[in-house]
Write a protein that holds these residues in place. Structure first.
Motif, short mmCIF file in Angstrom:
data_model
loop_
_atom_site.label_atom_id
_atom_site.label_comp_id
_atom_site.label_asym_id
_atom_site.label_seq_id
_atom_site.Cartn_x
_atom_site.Cartn_y
_atom_site.Cartn_z
N ILE A 59 -13.67 8.80 -31.24
CA ILE A 59 -14.20 9.79 -30.30
C ILE A 59 -15.70 9.58 -30.11
CG2 ILE A 59 -14.52 12.25 -29.87
CD1 ILE A 59 -11.98 12.79 -31.44
N GLN A 60 -16.41 9.34 -31.21
CA GLN A 60 -17.86 9.14 -31.13
C GLN A 60 -18.19 7.94 -30.26
OE1 GLN A 60 -20.39 11.10 -32.71
NE2 GLN A 60 -20.04 10.96 -34.91
N ALA A 61 -17.44 6.83 -30.47
CA ALA A 61 -17.74 5.60 -29.73
C ALA A 61 -17.49 5.79 -28.23
CB ALA A 61 -16.89 4.45 -30.27
N LEU A 62 -16.36 6.40 -27.89
CA LEU A 62 -16.06 6.60 -26.47
C LEU A 62 -17.03 7.61 -25.84
CD1 LEU A 62 -14.31 5.89 -24.09
CD2 LEU A 62 -12.65 7.62 -24.81
N GLY A 63 -17.36 8.67 -26.58
CA GLY A 63 -18.33 9.64 -26.07
C GLY A 63 -19.69 9.00 -25.81
N LYS A 64 -20.12 8.12 -26.71
CA LYS A 64 -21.40 7.43 -26.52
C LYS A 64 -21.35 6.53 -25.29
CE LYS A 64 -24.76 4.59 -29.02
NZ LYS A 64 -25.03 3.86 -30.28
N GLN A 65 -20.23 5.84 -25.08
CA GLN A 65 -20.08 5.00 -23.90
C GLN A 65 -20.15 5.84 -22.62
OE1 GLN A 65 -16.56 2.57 -24.06
NE2 GLN A 65 -17.15 1.57 -25.97
N MET A 66 -19.52 7.02 -22.64
CA MET A 66 -19.54 7.89 -21.46
C MET A 66 -20.96 8.32 -21.14
SD MET A 66 -16.13 10.12 -22.38
CE MET A 66 -16.31 11.29 -21.04
N VAL A 67 -21.74 8.68 -22.16
CA VAL A 67 -23.13 9.10 -21.93
C VAL A 67 -23.94 7.94 -21.36
CG1 VAL A 67 -25.24 9.87 -23.07
CG2 VAL A 67 -23.07 10.90 -23.69
N GLU A 68 -23.74 6.75 -21.89
CA GLU A 68 -24.47 5.57 -21.39
C GLU A 68 -24.10 5.28 -19.94
OE1 GLU A 68 -23.42 2.57 -24.18
OE2 GLU A 68 -24.88 3.22 -25.70
N ARG A 69 -22.85 5.43 -19.59
CA ARG A 69 -22.43 5.18 -18.21
C ARG A 69 -23.02 6.22 -17.27
NH1 ARG A 69 -16.08 4.12 -19.91
NH2 ARG A 69 -16.45 2.08 -20.89
N LEU A 70 -23.11 7.46 -17.72
CA LEU A 70 -23.70 8.51 -16.89
C LEU A 70 -25.20 8.27 -16.67
CD1 LEU A 70 -21.88 11.60 -18.41
CD2 LEU A 70 -21.76 10.90 -16.02
N GLN A 71 -25.89 7.90 -17.74
CA GLN A 71 -27.34 7.70 -17.64
C GLN A 71 -27.70 6.41 -16.93
OE1 GLN A 71 -28.49 8.03 -21.77
NE2 GLN A 71 -28.75 10.26 -21.64
N ALA A 72 -26.74 5.51 -16.78
CA ALA A 72 -27.02 4.23 -16.13
C ALA A 72 -26.87 4.30 -14.62
CB ALA A 72 -26.09 3.15 -16.68
N THR A 73 -26.59 5.49 -14.08
CA THR A 73 -26.38 5.62 -12.63
C THR A 73 -27.71 5.91 -11.94
OG1 THR A 73 -25.76 7.93 -13.06
CG2 THR A 73 -23.98 6.32 -12.87
N VAL A 74 -27.82 7.05 -11.30
CA VAL A 74 -29.03 7.35 -10.53
C VAL A 74 -30.10 8.04 -11.35
CG1 VAL A 74 -27.77 7.47 -8.38
CG2 VAL A 74 -28.05 9.53 -9.75
N GLY A 75 -29.87 8.32 -12.60
CA GLY A 75 -30.87 8.98 -13.42
C GLY A 75 -30.24 9.95 -14.38
N PRO A 76 -30.93 11.04 -14.74
CA PRO A 76 -30.37 12.03 -15.67
C PRO A 76 -29.16 12.73 -15.05
CG PRO A 76 -32.41 12.84 -14.70
CD PRO A 76 -32.29 11.41 -14.29
N TYR A 77 -28.35 13.34 -15.91
CA TYR A 77 -27.15 14.01 -15.42
C TYR A 77 -27.08 15.43 -15.96
CZ TYR A 77 -24.85 13.33 -19.99
OH TYR A 77 -24.52 13.36 -21.32
N LEU A 78 -26.35 16.26 -15.25
CA LEU A 78 -26.16 17.66 -15.61
C LEU A 78 -24.69 17.87 -15.97
CD1 LEU A 78 -27.56 20.81 -13.96
CD2 LEU A 78 -25.09 20.58 -14.03
N SER A 79 -24.44 18.57 -17.05
CA SER A 79 -23.08 18.90 -17.45
C SER A 79 -22.78 20.35 -17.06
CB SER A 79 -22.89 18.72 -18.96
OG SER A 79 -21.58 19.07 -19.35
N TYR A 80 -21.61 20.54 -16.50
CA TYR A 80 -21.20 21.87 -16.02
C TYR A 80 -19.81 22.19 -16.55
CZ TYR A 80 -18.93 25.05 -12.67
OH TYR A 80 -18.20 26.05 -12.10
N HIS A 81 -19.69 23.33 -17.22
CA HIS A 81 -18.40 23.79 -17.71
C HIS A 81 -18.00 25.04 -16.94
CE1 HIS A 81 -15.55 25.85 -20.51
NE2 HIS A 81 -15.12 24.62 -20.62
N PRO A 82 -16.96 24.97 -16.11
CA PRO A 82 -16.60 26.14 -15.27
C PRO A 82 -16.18 27.36 -16.07
CG PRO A 82 -15.55 24.12 -14.47
CD PRO A 82 -16.12 23.80 -15.81
#
Length: 659
Positions: A241-264
């Motif tokens: 879980i840690q490894a996949l979560g870290k990959q997800m964060v890196e993919r998000l930050q590698a796009t247009v910049g910082p990202y916002l998380s939203y929980h409905p």
């Protein structure tokens, strides 16, 4: 010749006037009070993040909270565990949030009773049939070795009951306790400890998302810090879980910049508890009302089945809908290409309710768009196939069989055979709402449903990891007042502990409902004054005022949603720190944080110097509350319009929200 010159002159004058008119229209469109005004990315408010720039107003840090640091180590005499009074083994019922909160309480209780804790059983993974044998119960989510090692100086933790006690457990020879979520320390000392000393083993069933009251006396502050050490240090997700979560964060930050998380926060149980059924349509309203009827029968809800959902939303008891969150983010100045991560394994209402938000922010992503199917399947691990309970089609007959049946048929002429029956699709038999059209009783969980519930633990774990590491977090429905711990509150508490100066919004749903009610006819073209009010409220919620509002509402429900002041320290004394803020029961909520140790202050100063050098780029909190007064073209006529709009807002705020 003269005539042609006059025609050319008239044409030139006409073109000039047209260009001038076009420029005027562009100027009015850019600075009209009826449109969203976005923050201009001025150089003074930008600071580098790698090779990109971040806007301090939108992505932080919040300077007024930079003096706060996480510090959960013991500060008084704290002996290591010695002679034990017995063993505590527990079964935890519920989803991800209840599991995480309950484990922290169990460790504190084990320390309080001087007992050895057997790693708790997570029933949501145990009940599921055929899930991967590679992970069992607790290890389905968390790293057992890390959990034991991190608590070595706090509580003795073992993986399972000794062999000689397992048989006695099957015969239920040990006393069983089902504590309430708000059980006090005196309950455990007075009633549970004698049973523990007598039988040497206590069995606990935890189903309410906790088993120890959130707020403890000041003499038990070390137990609060122990809760923090469990939640933020000992409870580490398993390596996959840690490894996949870290990959997800890196993919998000590698796009247009910082990202916002939203929980409905659109969860069926919570919506039913508060009576928010009328905010939805069709089958979703029926599902919420069915669950509310169940809660009334159980005694959890002491109200009528049918309530005014609009009135509930006006007083802040119902969630912010995704469309409203999109409008708030637009008003704050987040550009349309902002990456928004959608957290939560359950979004009641499905994709249809997310359409308006996705129209405003096209970079709305979740785990399914960031991870491949193979990555998610590897996280689940190998599972045994389940027999399907779908009606199977009749076997296909060969041509020879069909000819024989035709020959053996009755006398001719015969009527044409009936048309083939319509096939039954999977969503009609196993769908989470398909039963509504056929019966008044919700069916029992099928084996596949139980397996999906176990999978939800993994999806929530990924979303939790990504939300904690996000550059900004926006909750749709935190601190709902039901008394149950909720996902957003745990994320906000973790972020408050780990990075207090990070951008974590603490909106007041009641205040925002009043603001939306005042412009419900022009949601997509609000007045400039409305945009200013939204910005002022949300920017204010980022700082000390937002934290204090959470302290009074969240901490009495769940300590982990507001681990202050017990689990924090202050690097310096500040003149703008408010006096001790106390709750209604006399507990100090803010202003008495201890000074951080000298070694921590030196380390933070060194790290800050390496990161930013000698340049100070802090933004005062006052600047966070101010609008872009530097926006070009602000005229005195705008000030007049603003005052008129302000007066209309004061009148409109008295209106009920019209959905």
């Amino acid at each position: 010749m003269f005539h042609q010159s006059k025609i050319k002159l008239a044409a030139l004058v006409g073109i000039t006037l047209s260009v001038f008119s076009l420029l005027v229209h562009i100027f009015v469109a850019n600075y009209s009070v009826g449109d969203f005004l976005r923050y201009k990315l001025q150089e003074d408010y930008l600071y580098p993040q790698g090779h990109k720039l971040r806007h301090r107003r939108l992505w932080g840090p919040v300077s007024s909270l930079e003096v706060l640091q996480p510090y959960a180590k013991p500060r008084n005499f704290y002996p290591v565990p010695g002679q034990q009074n017995g063993l505590i083994y527990a079964k935890i019922f519920g989803g991800f949030v209840k599991i995480r909160s309950s484990i922290c309480d169990l460790v504190a209780i084990a320390r309080l009773l001087n007992a050895t804790l057997v790693i708790p059983e997570i029933q949501q993974s145990v009940r599921s049939k055929g899930i991967s044998k590679k992970f069992k119960s607790f290890s389905y989510l968390y790293d057992e070795e890390q959990f034991i090692a991190a608590l070595l100086d706090d509580v003795i933790v073992i993986k399972s009951l000794p062999t000689d006690l397992k048989e006695a457990r099957k015969r239920r020879k040990f006393p069983t306790i089902s504590p309430k979520r708000s059980a006090s320390p005196s309950f455990y000392i007075g009633e549970v400890l004698p049973k523990l000393k007598q039988s040497k083993v206590i069995r606990m069933l935890v189903s309410d998302g906790g088993c120890l009251q959130p707020i403890l006396p000041s003499s038990l502050d070390e137990y609060q810090r122990l809760r923090c050490r469990v939640a933020f240090h000992a409870l580490k997700f398993r390596s996959e879980i840690q490894a996949l979560g870290k990959q997800m964060v890196e993919r998000l930050q590698a796009t247009v910049g910082p990202y916002l998380s939203y929980h409905p926060g659109l969860v069926r149980n919570t919506l039913a508890f508060h009576g928010c059924a009328e905010l939805f349509q069709d089958v979703h309203t029926e599902l919420i009302q069915y669950r509310r009827k169940q809660l009334i029968k159980q005694g959890t809800v002491d109200e009528d089945l049918v309530v005014d959902s609009v009135a509930r939303k006006t007083n802040g008891s119902c969630p912010l809908m995704p469309e409203e969150v999109g409008l708030l983010l637009r008003a704050m100045g987040y550009p349309p290409n902002t990456v928004i991560y959608l957290a939560g394994s359950e979004t009641f209402g499905g994709q249809r309710i997310l359409v308006p938000l996705q129209a405003m922010y096209t970079n709305l992503v979740d785990r399914t768009s960031l991870c491949s199917k193979k990555e998610l399947l590897n996280l689940i691990g190998p599972e045994y196939p389940l027999t399907s309970n779908l009606s199977q089609p009749p076997p296909v007959k060969s041509e020879k069989q069909l000819i024989e049946e035709w020959k053996k048929a009755g006398p001719r002429p015969r009527p044409l055979p009936p048309p083939p029956a319509r096939p039954f699709y999977q969503h009609e038999n196993e769908g989470w709402y398909g039963w509504v059209a056929e019966t008044d009783t919700e069916p029992e969980f099928s084996p596949m449903d139980l397996r999906k519930q176990a999978h939800r633990l993994l999806w929530d774990a990924l979303d939790y990891y990504v939300s904690v590491e996000a550059d900004a977090f926006f909750p749709g429905f935190n601190n709902d007042g039901s008394g149950w711990p909720d996902f957003s509150s745990l994320v906000m508490g973790h972020r408050l502990y780990q990075t207090p100066s990070g951008v974590t919004y603490h909106p007041s749903r009641k205040t925002l409902a009043e603001l939306f009610g005042s412009v419900h006819d022009n949601l997509y073209h609000p007045t400039h004054n409305w945009t200013q009010l939204v910005r002022a409220h949300l920017n204010k919620s980022l700082g000390i005022d937002g934290i204090l509002a959470r302290a009074k509402s969240s901490k009495p429900a769940n300590f982990l949603s507001y681990p202050f002041p017990e689990c924090s320290c202050r690097t310096s004394k500040s003149y703008d720190i408010p006096a001790h803020v106390m709750s209604s029961n006399g507990e100090i909520l803010y202003g008495i944080e201890d000074e951080c140790p000298e070694w921590m202050v030196r380390g933070l100063a060194t790290a800050s110097f390496k990161t930013t050098g000698a340049k100070d780029e802090d933004v005062d909190e006052i600047e966070l509350l101010e609008d872009d007064n530097e926006t070009d073209g602000q005229s005195e006529s705008d000030n007049g319009n603003r005052s008129d709009t302000s007066r209309s807002m004061e009148h409109d705020e008295e209106m009920d929200l019209d959905d």
